[in-house]
Enzyme design. Structure first.
Site, PDB file in Angstrom:
ATOM      1  N   ARG A 169      -8.892   5.653  -2.614  1.00 12.44           N
ATOM      2  CA  ARG A 169      -7.401   5.066  -2.209  1.00 12.44           C
ATOM      3  C   ARG A 169      -6.412   6.416  -1.927  1.00 12.44           C
ATOM      4  O   ARG A 169      -6.046   6.966  -2.629  1.00 12.44           O
ATOM      5  CB  ARG A 169      -6.858   4.249  -3.286  1.00 12.44           C
ATOM      6  CG  ARG A 169      -5.590   3.498  -2.828  1.00 12.44           C
ATOM      7  CD  ARG A 169      -5.217   2.321  -4.049  1.00 12.44           C
ATOM      8  NE  ARG A 169      -4.720   2.793  -5.110  1.00 12.44           N
ATOM      9  CZ  ARG A 169      -4.222   2.003  -5.950  1.00 12.44           C
ATOM     10  NH1 ARG A 169      -3.903   0.583  -5.502  1.00 12.44           N
ATOM     11  NH2 ARG A 169      -3.968   2.120  -7.040  1.00 12.44           N
ATOM     12  N   ASP A 453       0.908   2.347 -13.926  1.00 14.01           N
ATOM     13  CA  ASP A 453       0.904   3.222 -12.740  1.00 14.01           C
ATOM     14  C   ASP A 453       2.110   2.861 -12.191  1.00 14.01           C
ATOM     15  O   ASP A 453       3.055   2.414 -12.538  1.00 14.01           O
ATOM     16  CB  ASP A 453      -0.347   3.196 -11.986  1.00 14.01           C
ATOM     17  CG  ASP A 453      -0.450   1.876 -11.365  1.00 14.01           C
ATOM     18  OD1 ASP A 453       0.550   1.096 -11.321  1.00 14.01           O
ATOM     19  OD2 ASP A 453      -1.145   1.406 -10.824  1.00 14.01           O
TER      20      ASP A 453
END
Length: 544
Positions: A169, A453
């Site tokens: 990603r 996150d």
């Protein structure tokens, strides 16, 4: 492939790292420079289009499926490209940053896929960006190992057949890489991450029976998917591999993308692998886009908005139906619990919640799901094994029973839950703790037994902003009614700093970046002007 002439890119304000020349070769940087020249102008136009669309939403307080793309949705004949063998079975995926220890542990975890994350789980320091690339280069060449300096424990890769397939990603389109520039202009972080990874690994991954596979974050429209598709076409031609070798899974983690799922798959159909249903970024996107739209769009405490909420059910079931209609994988959300090494009862309760969540996803037709910790892999695996058996996926479940109207995706006012004082306090506590770690270069952080996150910080600061600007009222701990105000948020933040100082001790507290984290959270949560992304001002304060 283009000749490896001296790179036109300039490395700025970055201390040399061990072995960085293996990543930043002239040939690789020349490729990144070419990506920048060809595609950054379109990226800039699409970022401007995001702002225009947000202004339209502010005027209408509504979204709908696009009339101009109705033909794509109504055409029943098209499908995405057949799934490569390495991505056929995705029943459990583990996520995490690309530090050396995580690289080994994620590949060895027993999950079918590892989301190797340069985005929300990675603070983009120069070290994280470059050494993360080096770790993946080493992993594919089986020259990676790790010894924990504290425990002395050594980590090494298992046999190739047991390793997870990597889906990488890159950063979202909004973030630049300040350390790499062409003619003084910063390169988009997405092109740096994609370009370096693709250039060094694409051909080798094909030899290994896999390929260059990507997760695409924070996509807001099918035009952004079109940009990625054009990048893939160019990149494959540049290095001389067949068109369609790249596969992309798009995170449907913005409310605008939820109205364009079929169009996104259509744009990427030669390269599409699936769609993913997230949670925190999706809720963050709802707050961001409808922040001027009154009480109807005020979300309750983030932990009260589960995937069983009616508007979240509409989103996830539409995603499964869309994916399976077009031959793509539908990947579910994150189980973020981090097992406690000291409290078996906490683990027991949390594991049951994880099991119930994964059972629901498997029963709804998802083909796989995410976990944040290796201990959760067996739990998620059991849920999907019970439904899939020996089948690699359940794309044959077309979910034609699902019918989602435009208003179903934004029916926030159907929720029974309401914002609470404790929810505001938790948003402040988690926000400060996460931002402090991020400013020290850590993107994946265990906070209160959850792996958090950047999406966590985004929803936390967004809810503080929304509740204050909507004038939400709570019942305080002493039983009185209080309004969410800037002064209340400041008091809670000051209390949290005091508590952290007492918890950590003066020396450890002083060595951290707690005051900066406190100040940054209050800036993005209390300013009249809402910052599009917390990570933009945070990046200006990030060291390295």
């Amino acid at each position: 492939m283009s000749a490896a002439a001296p790179s036109p890119l300039e490395i700025v304000d970055a201390a040399p790292l061990p072995r960085q020349d293996e990543v930043l070769t002239d040939a690789a940087l020349t490729f990144v420079a070419e990506l920048h020249r060809r595609f950054t102008p379109r990226r800039d136009e699409l970022l401007a289009r995001r702002a225009e669309r947000r202004a339209e939403i502010a005027l209408t307080s509504s979204l709908d499926f696009l009339p101009e793309t109705a033909a794509v949705r109504e055409d029943g004949d098209w499908r995405v490209a057949p799934t490569p063998a390495a991505l056929e079975d995705r029943r459990v995926e583990i996520t995490g940053p690309t530090d050396r220890k995580m690289t080994v542990n994620a590949l060895n975890s027993g999950a079918r896929v590892w989301l190797a994350d340069f985005e929300d789980a990675s603070a983009p320091t120069w070290e994280n960006v470059i050494l993360g690339q080096l770790n993946l280069i080493d992993a594919y060449r089986r020259r990676i190992d790790f010894t924990d300096p504290r425990s002395g424990k050594s980590y090494a890769l298992k046999d190739a057949a047991e390793l997870a397939t990597v889906v990488m990603r890159p950063r979202g389109w909004h973030l630049a890489e300040r350390h790499l520039r062409l003619d003084g202009e910063q390169i988009p972080g997405a092109l740096v991450d994609f370009g370096l990874y693709f250039f060094h690994n694409a051909a080798l991954l094909i030899e290994l029976g896999k390929g260059p596979y990507f997760y695409l974050p924070k996509t807001e429209s099918y035009l952004e998917a079109r940009l990625w598709n054009d990048i893939f076409v160019f990149a494959q031609e540049y290095v001389g591999i067949p068109r369609g070798t790249v596969r992309a899974t798009v995170l449907i983690e913005t409310i605008t993308a939820a109205y364009e799922m079929e169009e996104i798959l259509h744009e990427l159909r030669d390269h599409a692998s699936g769609l993913n249903a997230g949670r925190w970024d999706y809720l963050f996107s709802i707050v961001k886009n409808f922040r001027d739209s009154g009480a109807k769009f005020v979300l309750p405490d983030r932990n009260a908005v589960t995937m069983t909420a009616p508007f979240m059910r509409a989103y996830t079931e539409l995603l499964v139906r869309t994916c399976h209609k077009r031959g793509a994988h539908a990947i579910g959300g994150m189980a973020a619990f981090i097992p406690s090494r000291h409290d078996a009862e906490v683990n027991k309760v949390a594991f049951e919640k994880v099991r119930a969540d994964k059972d629901r996803e498997a029963a709804d037709g998802f083909d796989g799901s995410w976990v944040a910790h290796p201990d959760l892999v067996p739990i998620a695996m059991a849920s999907f094994d019970a439904v899939l058996g020996e089948r690699p996926h359940q794309k044959d479940r077309l979910r034609e029973d699902v019918s989602v109207a435009a208003g179903d995706l934004t029916a926030i006012d159907s929720l029974d839950a309401r914002p609470t004082y404790e929810g505001l306090r938790n948003a402040v506590r988690v926000g400060i703790r996460y931002i402090e770690a991020w400013l020290r270069g850590m993107g994946a952080v265990a906070i209160f037994n959850l792996m958090e996150d950047a999406a966590t910080a985004e929803i936390s600061r967004s809810q503080i902003w929304q509740w204050i600007n909507a004038g939400v009222e709570f019942t305080s701990p002493d039983g009185t009614t209080v309004r969410a105000t800037r002064d209340l948020a400041r008091r809670l933040a000051a209390d949290e700093l005091t508590a952290l100082r007492a918890e950590l001790g003066e020396e450890t507290f002083a060595a951290g970046r707690w005051q900066q984290a406190h100040d940054l959270l209050l800036t993005v949560a209390l300013d009249d002007d809402y910052a599009d992304f917390l990570t933009l001002p945070a990046y200006e304060q990030l060291r390295g």
